[in-house]
Design a protein around this motif. Structure first.
Motif, PDB file in Angstrom:
ATOM      1  N   ARG A 130       0.841  -1.198   0.000  1.00 28.22           N
ATOM      2  CA  ARG A 130       0.000   0.000   0.000  1.00 28.22           C
ATOM      3  C   ARG A 130       0.875   1.247   0.000  1.00 28.22           C
ATOM      4  NH1 ARG A 130      -3.185  -1.372   5.391  1.00 28.22           N
ATOM      5  NH2 ARG A 130      -1.284  -2.546   5.778  1.00 28.22           N
ATOM      6  N   SER A 150      -8.812  -8.018   6.101  1.00 28.70           N
ATOM      7  CA  SER A 150      -9.309  -6.921   6.932  1.00 28.70           C
ATOM      8  C   SER A 150      -8.748  -5.582   6.474  1.00 28.70           C
ATOM      9  CB  SER A 150      -8.927  -7.175   8.395  1.00 28.70           C
ATOM     10  OG  SER A 150      -9.309  -6.094   9.218  1.00 28.70           O
ATOM     11  N   ALA A 151      -7.473  -5.580   6.072  1.00 25.22           N
ATOM     12  CA  ALA A 151      -6.815  -4.337   5.672  1.00 25.22           C
ATOM     13  C   ALA A 151      -7.409  -3.738   4.399  1.00 25.22           C
ATOM     14  CB  ALA A 151      -5.320  -4.569   5.487  1.00 25.22           C
ATOM     15  N   VAL A 152      -8.028  -4.567   3.555  1.00 26.38           N
ATOM     16  CA  VAL A 152      -8.576  -4.060   2.288  1.00 26.38           C
ATOM     17  C   VAL A 152     -10.096  -4.148   2.242  1.00 26.38           C
ATOM     18  CG1 VAL A 152      -6.472  -4.613   1.014  1.00 26.38           C
ATOM     19  CG2 VAL A 152      -8.305  -6.318   1.135  1.00 26.38           C
ATOM     20  N   ASP A 195      -9.144   3.733   7.574  1.00 24.39           N
ATOM     21  CA  ASP A 195      -9.821   2.483   7.948  1.00 24.39           C
ATOM     22  C   ASP A 195      -8.854   1.363   8.351  1.00 24.39           C
ATOM     23  OD1 ASP A 195     -10.709  -0.333   6.959  1.00 24.39           O
ATOM     24  OD2 ASP A 195     -12.606   0.676   7.373  1.00 24.39           O
ATOM     25  N   PRO A 196      -7.902   0.956   7.499  1.00 23.01           N
ATOM     26  CA  PRO A 196      -7.009  -0.137   7.913  1.00 23.01           C
ATOM     27  C   PRO A 196      -6.113   0.237   9.084  1.00 23.01           C
ATOM     28  CG  PRO A 196      -6.254   0.817   5.843  1.00 23.01           C
ATOM     29  CD  PRO A 196      -7.600   1.411   6.134  1.00 23.01           C
ATOM     30  N   ARG A 198      -8.016  -0.322  12.262  1.00 26.16           N
ATOM     31  CA  ARG A 198      -8.130  -1.750  12.575  1.00 26.16           C
ATOM     32  C   ARG A 198      -6.886  -2.274  13.290  1.00 26.16           C
ATOM     33  NH1 ARG A 198     -12.409  -3.958   9.386  1.00 26.16           N
ATOM     34  NH2 ARG A 198     -13.161  -2.433   7.860  1.00 26.16           N
ATOM     35  N   GLU A 199      -5.732  -1.682  12.989  1.00 27.50           N
ATOM     36  CA  GLU A 199      -4.497  -2.111  13.655  1.00 27.50           C
ATOM     37  C   GLU A 199      -4.113  -1.186  14.797  1.00 27.50           C
ATOM     38  OE1 GLU A 199      -0.954  -0.414  10.845  1.00 27.50           O
ATOM     39  OE2 GLU A 199      -2.350  -1.820   9.901  1.00 27.50           O
ATOM     40  N   ARG A 238     -13.693  -2.485  15.724  1.00 24.30           N
ATOM     41  CA  ARG A 238     -13.301  -3.352  14.601  1.00 24.30           C
ATOM     42  C   ARG A 238     -14.478  -4.181  14.108  1.00 24.30           C
ATOM     43  NH1 ARG A 238      -8.128  -3.444  17.340  1.00 24.30           N
ATOM     44  NH2 ARG A 238      -8.838  -5.091  18.757  1.00 24.30           N
ATOM     45  N   SER A 257     -16.615  -4.021  10.259  1.00 24.18           N
ATOM     46  CA  SER A 257     -16.716  -5.238   9.448  1.00 24.18           C
ATOM     47  C   SER A 257     -18.166  -5.608   9.136  1.00 24.18           C
ATOM     48  CB  SER A 257     -16.031  -6.405  10.174  1.00 24.18           C
ATOM     49  OG  SER A 257     -14.665  -6.124  10.409  1.00 24.18           O
TER      50      SER A 257
END
Length: 495
Positions: free
Chosen positions: A76, A105-107, A237-238, A241-242, A335, A339
């Motif tokens: 990315r 999850s990242a995409v 967004d990603p 999530r992290e 998270r 989703s």
């Protein structure tokens, strides 16, 4: 390779004629040397949606065998020549299995419910030469690639040669020297941003909103602003999530700005076409707000304890350990929310609105007039709230509530003015600066209010030591004083 790892990749790429001899790389580092070339055979399957949504965001997803890092790779953009690469080893996610959960999850915000399918097969005969410094530490890797690709949709096969120079320990000065050396040896600027782009026969479409025209309409301005913030939402967004630093805060601000565009310029878009979208953005802001508030609370608690000389252990547990548990719980909830089909539908709705906006009665009005009308309306509401503050006794319950109302209206001014930034309006910048000062002071005050409420809850924790209760009282007094100073700073700057 670790079962799962993420690195920052900084490299430059070049097109070359097949068989072009590489220059002496040792000249890049005085006292350094170039290692013995190593050869590898790499075979990669690239995955994307049928519409190449990942490629549109300059993201590549592949599963590759050969070399020193066989596994799943997600690349990315990370700004400039840098790319973030998430690697998952086949020991954790087999090559014949589904896309690893960490990558999926990242995409997810980009792919949503669209399938990820093989779009190209690329085989690379690679020769790698490592550049070392005088101490024998690796600074960079130089790759000479002979590439054979096959695109699934077009059934087109291509063959070409290219060079890559990737930093492993060197800095951007080394990258600049390498770019000059390789260009001097006959290399040309890369004609494609990636092997995949060249394989599928087209560069990724530009996903960024185009610059506004010289004389934009109100509709142009609103759509441009929505597209800018939509892209920001997809960017954060990603990272949310992290739990990357500041990601929750930035995504929350972005959600608020999107909602502000809809509420500040209600007559530019058809009201029926955006019905419900503002409410969905509000709901997203709330779930982000819960995680952000916990994050802020933890930072404030840590700062308060740091100001104390040897705070009691049970107080540290109550203010840090217990709060950390609550923060982690809120992050798990966040998270999950990101989703759900509800969130993905929100993104779909935004995309559809940006691609095909339904014009409202003021859609064709000039962008400057639309922007200033929205900003002036928001500023007028803020000033009205400031004047009403004088109707209440200072520090009464009604007075404090009015202070909070002023803070919220200052935030509305800032977000409304943000939409007018591309127009370079001086009045908009002035209104934003004034509102920023108000929001800063009263935001600090609001933090102390929330924190004092939290301290009162901590006092009620069963079994808390007498010393901890005493320290809590001192912390509460300190927060009260900090809040009063913040409000006084606001009052001192009132016109």
């Amino acid at each position: 390779m670790n079962p799962r790892a993420e690195i920052i990749e900084v490299e430059c790429k070049f097109d070359v004629d097949a068989g072009l001899p590489a220059p002496d790389l040792s000249v890049l580092v005085p006292g350094g040397r170039a290692g013995e070339p190593q050869q590898y055979e790499l075979v990669a399957t690239y995955l994307d949606t049928p519409a190449h949504d990942l490629a549109a965001h300059r993201i590549t997803l592949r599963r590759r065998t050969g070399g020193t890092d066989s596994g799943w790779h997600l690349k990315r953009p990370a700004g400039g020549d840098a790319r973030r690469e998430l690697q998952v080893d086949f020991s954790e996610a087999p090559a014949d299995g589904p896309v690893p959960a960490a990558i999926a999850s990242a995409v997810l915000a980009i792919v949503r419910d669209r399938p990820l399918i093989p779009v190209a097969e690329i085989s690379t005969a690679r020769t790698v030469t490592v550049v070392y410094d005088e101490d024998g530490d690796s600074l960079a890797e130089f790759c000479e690639d002979r590439v054979l690709s096959h695109a699934h949709q077009s059934q087109v096969t291509k063959e070409w040669a290219e060079w890559e120079f990737e930093l492993t320990g060197g800095d951007t000065r080394l990258l600049k020297k390498a770019r000059s050396l390789l260009r001097g040896a006959g290399a040309r600027p890369a004609s494609s941003v990636s092997k995949l782009a060249r394989a599928i026969g087209s560069e990724p479409r530009n996903h960024k909103p185009a610059k506004l025209a010289k004389h934009p309409t109100g509709l142009d301005l609103v759509v441009h602003s929505l597209a800018t913030h939509r892209d920001s939402l997809l960017h954060w967004d990603p990272l949310v999530r992290e739990n990357a630093w500041d990601a929750v805060h930035q995504m929350r601000v972005t959600a608020r700005k999107l909602r502000s565009v809809l509420t500040s310029f209600p007559t530019v878009l058809d009201a029926e076409s955006v019905a419900g979208l503002s409410e969905e953005l509000r709901a997203l802001g709330e779930v982000l707000g819960e995680a952000r508030d916990r994050e802020v609370q933890l930072e404030i608690n840590a700062g308060l304890l740091d100001s104390e000389n040897d705070p009691p252990a049970d107080l540290r547990v109550a203010l840090i350990d217990d709060e950390l548990v609550r923060q982690q719980r809120s992050l798990r909830s966040l998270r999950y929310a990101l989703s759900t089909r509800r969130y993905l539908q929100l993104l779909d709705t935004l995309d559809a609105l940006i691609a095909n906006p339904a014009p409202g009665p003021d859609a064709d009005r000039g962008a400057e007039k639309v922007a200033m009308a929205g900003i002036e309306h928001a500023a007028k509401r803020m000033h009205k709230a400031e004047k009403k503050l004088d109707d209440f006794d200072e520090w009464s319950e009604e007075w404090v509530e009015q202070v909070h109302r002023i803070r919220k209206r200052a935030k509305a001014v800032r977000y409304t003015a943000d939409a007018g930034k591309p127009l370079g309006l001086k009045k908009a910048a002035k209104a934003a600066a004034e509102a920023a000062g108000v929001q800063t002071h009263l935001g600090d005050f609001n933090d102390t209010v929330v924190n004092r409420e939290n301290l009162q809850k901590v006092v009620a924790v069963p079994g808390l030591s007498a010393r901890a209760v005493f320290v809590l009282g001192r912390l509460d007094a300190r927060e009260e004083e900090r809040g009063r100073r913040a409000v006084q700073a606001f009052l001192d700057e009132r016109p």
